[in-house]
Design a protein around this motif. Structure first.
Motif, PDB file in Angstrom:
ATOM      1  N   ILE A 151       0.848  -1.202   0.000  1.00  0.00           N
ATOM      2  CA  ILE A 151       0.000   0.000   0.000  1.00  0.00           C
ATOM      3  C   ILE A 151       0.880   1.249   0.000  1.00  0.00           C
ATOM      4  O   ILE A 151       0.625   2.206  -0.735  1.00  0.00           O
ATOM      5  CB  ILE A 151      -0.953  -0.025   1.207  1.00  0.00           C
ATOM      6  N   LEU A 152       1.920   1.229   0.814  1.00  0.00           N
ATOM      7  CA  LEU A 152       2.864   2.346   0.885  1.00  0.00           C
ATOM      8  C   LEU A 152       3.552   2.575  -0.454  1.00  0.00           C
ATOM      9  O   LEU A 152       3.707   3.711  -0.899  1.00  0.00           O
ATOM     10  CB  LEU A 152       3.883   2.063   1.983  1.00  0.00           C
ATOM     11  N   LEU A 153       3.924   1.506  -1.100  1.00  0.00           N
ATOM     12  CA  LEU A 153       4.557   1.617  -2.412  1.00  0.00           C
ATOM     13  C   LEU A 153       3.594   2.229  -3.434  1.00  0.00           C
ATOM     14  O   LEU A 153       3.989   3.067  -4.246  1.00  0.00           O
ATOM     15  CB  LEU A 153       5.033   0.239  -2.874  1.00  0.00           C
ATOM     16  N   GLY A 154       2.335   1.834  -3.374  1.00  0.00           N
ATOM     17  CA  GLY A 154       1.334   2.407  -4.274  1.00  0.00           C
ATOM     18  C   GLY A 154       1.154   3.900  -4.052  1.00  0.00           C
ATOM     19  O   GLY A 154       1.056   4.671  -5.004  1.00  0.00           O
ATOM     20  N   ILE A 155       1.131   4.315  -2.794  1.00  0.00           N
ATOM     21  CA  ILE A 155       0.999   5.748  -2.484  1.00  0.00           C
ATOM     22  C   ILE A 155       2.221   6.515  -2.979  1.00  0.00           C
ATOM     23  O   ILE A 155       2.099   7.604  -3.549  1.00  0.00           O
ATOM     24  CB  ILE A 155       0.791   5.953  -0.972  1.00  0.00           C
ATOM     25  N   LEU A 156       3.399   5.950  -2.784  1.00  0.00           N
ATOM     26  CA  LEU A 156       4.622   6.628  -3.230  1.00  0.00           C
ATOM     27  C   LEU A 156       4.667   6.756  -4.750  1.00  0.00           C
ATOM     28  O   LEU A 156       5.063   7.803  -5.279  1.00  0.00           O
ATOM     29  CB  LEU A 156       5.849   5.884  -2.718  1.00  0.00           C
ATOM     30  N   VAL A 157       4.266   5.722  -5.451  1.00  0.00           N
ATOM     31  CA  VAL A 157       4.249   5.792  -6.916  1.00  0.00           C
ATOM     32  C   VAL A 157       3.229   6.827  -7.378  1.00  0.00           C
ATOM     33  O   VAL A 157       3.477   7.596  -8.306  1.00  0.00           O
ATOM     34  CB  VAL A 157       3.960   4.399  -7.523  1.00  0.00           C
ATOM     35  N   TYR A 158       2.094   6.866  -6.704  1.00  0.00           N
ATOM     36  CA  TYR A 158       1.058   7.837  -7.046  1.00  0.00           C
ATOM     37  C   TYR A 158       1.569   9.269  -6.901  1.00  0.00           C
ATOM     38  O   TYR A 158       1.321  10.120  -7.760  1.00  0.00           O
ATOM     39  CB  TYR A 158      -0.159   7.607  -6.139  1.00  0.00           C
ATOM     40  N   PHE A 159       2.293   9.540  -5.832  1.00  0.00           N
ATOM     41  CA  PHE A 159       2.743  10.908  -5.599  1.00  0.00           C
ATOM     42  C   PHE A 159       4.012  11.283  -6.351  1.00  0.00           C
ATOM     43  O   PHE A 159       4.331  12.462  -6.463  1.00  0.00           O
ATOM     44  CB  PHE A 159       2.929  11.169  -4.110  1.00  0.00           C
ATOM     45  N   THR A 160       4.738  10.327  -6.862  1.00  0.00           N
ATOM     46  CA  THR A 160       5.923  10.699  -7.633  1.00  0.00           C
ATOM     47  C   THR A 160       5.581  11.037  -9.074  1.00  0.00           C
ATOM     48  O   THR A 160       6.403  11.600  -9.787  1.00  0.00           O
ATOM     49  CB  THR A 160       6.976   9.579  -7.619  1.00  0.00           C
ATOM     50  N   GLN A 161       4.384  10.690  -9.497  1.00  0.00           N
ATOM     51  CA  GLN A 161       3.940  11.099 -10.819  1.00  0.00           C
ATOM     52  C   GLN A 161       3.578  12.583 -10.760  1.00  0.00           C
ATOM     53  O   GLN A 161       3.193  13.096  -9.734  1.00  0.00           O
ATOM     54  CB  GLN A 161       2.736  10.264 -11.269  1.00  0.00           C
ATOM     55  N   ASN A 162       3.682  13.251 -11.840  1.00  0.00           N
ATOM     56  CA  ASN A 162       3.323  14.673 -11.871  1.00  0.00           C
ATOM     57  C   ASN A 162       1.817  14.817 -11.819  1.00  0.00           C
ATOM     58  O   ASN A 162       1.118  14.557 -12.783  1.00  0.00           O
ATOM     59  CB  ASN A 162       3.870  15.337 -13.140  1.00  0.00           C
ATOM     60  N   LEU A 163       1.334  15.191 -10.659  1.00  0.00           N
ATOM     61  CA  LEU A 163      -0.096  15.408 -10.489  1.00  0.00           C
ATOM     62  C   LEU A 163      -0.402  16.842 -10.896  1.00  0.00           C
ATOM     63  O   LEU A 163       0.365  17.754 -10.625  1.00  0.00           O
ATOM     64  CB  LEU A 163      -0.497  15.173  -9.035  1.00  0.00           C
ATOM     65  N   SER A 164      -1.523  17.026 -11.523  1.00  0.00           N
ATOM     66  CA  SER A 164      -1.851  18.348 -12.033  1.00  0.00           C
ATOM     67  C   SER A 164      -2.059  19.340 -10.893  1.00  0.00           C
ATOM     68  O   SER A 164      -3.035  19.269 -10.171  1.00  0.00           O
ATOM     69  CB  SER A 164      -3.102  18.285 -12.899  1.00  0.00           C
ATOM     70  N   GLY A 165      -1.107  20.221 -10.741  1.00  0.00           N
ATOM     71  CA  GLY A 165      -1.227  21.304  -9.788  1.00  0.00           C
ATOM     72  C   GLY A 165      -0.913  20.970  -8.343  1.00  0.00           C
ATOM     73  O   GLY A 165      -0.818  21.862  -7.526  1.00  0.00           O
ATOM     74  N   GLU A 166      -0.754  19.714  -7.965  1.00  0.00           N
ATOM     75  CA  GLU A 166      -0.539  19.409  -6.549  1.00  0.00           C
ATOM     76  C   GLU A 166       0.942  19.475  -6.187  1.00  0.00           C
ATOM     77  O   GLU A 166       1.355  20.312  -5.432  1.00  0.00           O
ATOM     78  CB  GLU A 166      -1.131  18.045  -6.221  1.00  0.00           C
ATOM     79  N   ILE A 167       1.733  18.566  -6.712  1.00  0.00           N
ATOM     80  CA  ILE A 167       3.174  18.635  -6.481  1.00  0.00           C
ATOM     81  C   ILE A 167       3.879  18.341  -7.796  1.00  0.00           C
ATOM     82  O   ILE A 167       3.355  17.640  -8.651  1.00  0.00           O
ATOM     83  CB  ILE A 167       3.660  17.635  -5.395  1.00  0.00           C
ATOM     84  N   LYS A 168       5.032  18.866  -7.907  1.00  0.00           N
ATOM     85  CA  LYS A 168       5.840  18.600  -9.085  1.00  0.00           C
ATOM     86  C   LYS A 168       7.155  18.003  -8.610  1.00  0.00           C
ATOM     87  O   LYS A 168       7.967  18.679  -7.984  1.00  0.00           O
ATOM     88  CB  LYS A 168       6.056  19.874  -9.885  1.00  0.00           C
ATOM     89  N   VAL A 169       7.341  16.735  -8.901  1.00  0.00           N
ATOM     90  CA  VAL A 169       8.528  16.016  -8.470  1.00  0.00           C
ATOM     91  C   VAL A 169       9.571  16.138  -9.565  1.00  0.00           C
ATOM     92  O   VAL A 169       9.349  15.739 -10.702  1.00  0.00           O
ATOM     93  CB  VAL A 169       8.196  14.541  -8.190  1.00  0.00           C
ATOM     94  N   SER A 170      10.719  16.714  -9.224  1.00  0.00           N
ATOM     95  CA  SER A 170      11.754  16.871 -10.236  1.00  0.00           C
ATOM     96  C   SER A 170      12.779  15.752 -10.161  1.00  0.00           C
ATOM     97  O   SER A 170      13.329  15.360 -11.170  1.00  0.00           O
ATOM     98  CB  SER A 170      12.447  18.219 -10.080  1.00  0.00           C
ATOM     99  N   GLU A 171      13.027  15.251  -8.966  1.00  0.00           N
ATOM    100  CA  GLU A 171      14.035  14.208  -8.810  1.00  0.00           C
ATOM    101  C   GLU A 171      13.568  13.237  -7.744  1.00  0.00           C
ATOM    102  O   GLU A 171      13.181  13.623  -6.651  1.00  0.00           O
ATOM    103  CB  GLU A 171      15.367  14.853  -8.391  1.00  0.00           C
TER     104      GLU A 171
END
Length: 144
Positions: free
Chosen positions: A88-108
């Motif tokens: 479940i934790l891995l799924g959440i991390l993968v979800y948030f490392t993708q570029n979500l529209s307007g929420e967070i922008k992960v560069s690295e």
């Protein structure tokens, strides 16, 4: 207790889960800010807070499983539960490392994203050793 190989695997998984919260960065934002799991507690985002809590729950379960060496079935179940939480934790991390529209922008992406994968592997190895011990005890009981 600690001389058993499954206890060593579980101890390493516990240290990785706690270390992931405080020492391993999960990602860097476009602004250059480093994001740790402990930062998620103050983010105000419900899913990120859940992610940080799952790191703690995973560490707690593997730590408790170390001391259940006399109750191998419970130790095995706690290991399975820890594996589920890490997925479940891995799924959440993968979800948030993708570029979500307007929420967070992960560069690295950081090394902390691999911690659940390492924990899953270590707990699977521990469960294999627990099962092997259980089969050994059952075979000795048959000889009596």
């Amino acid at each position: 207790m600690i001389q058993r190989i499954q206890s060593v695997y579980l101890l390493i998984a516990t240290v990785l889960s706690i270390g992931g919260v405080f020492f391993a960065d999960l990602w860097k934002t476009v602004d250059g800010d480093v994001f740790f799991a402990k930062n998620a507690l103050s983010s105000g985002n419900g899913i990120l807070i859940t992610m940080a809590l799952l790191f703690f729950v995973s560490a707690f379960l593997t730590f408790v499983a170390i001391f259940q060496y006399k109750k191998r079935q419970l130790q095995f179940v706690l290991g399975r539960l820890s594996i589920l939480i890490n997925f479940i934790l891995l799924g959440i991390l993968v979800y948030f490392t993708q570029n979500l529209s307007g929420e967070i922008k992960v560069s690295e992406k950081g090394i902390g994203l691999l911690i659940p994968v390492f924990c899953i592997v270590l707990v699977v190895l521990a469960n294999k050793a627990i099962k092997k011990d259980e089969e050994l005890v059952k075979s000795v009981d048959r000889l009596r």
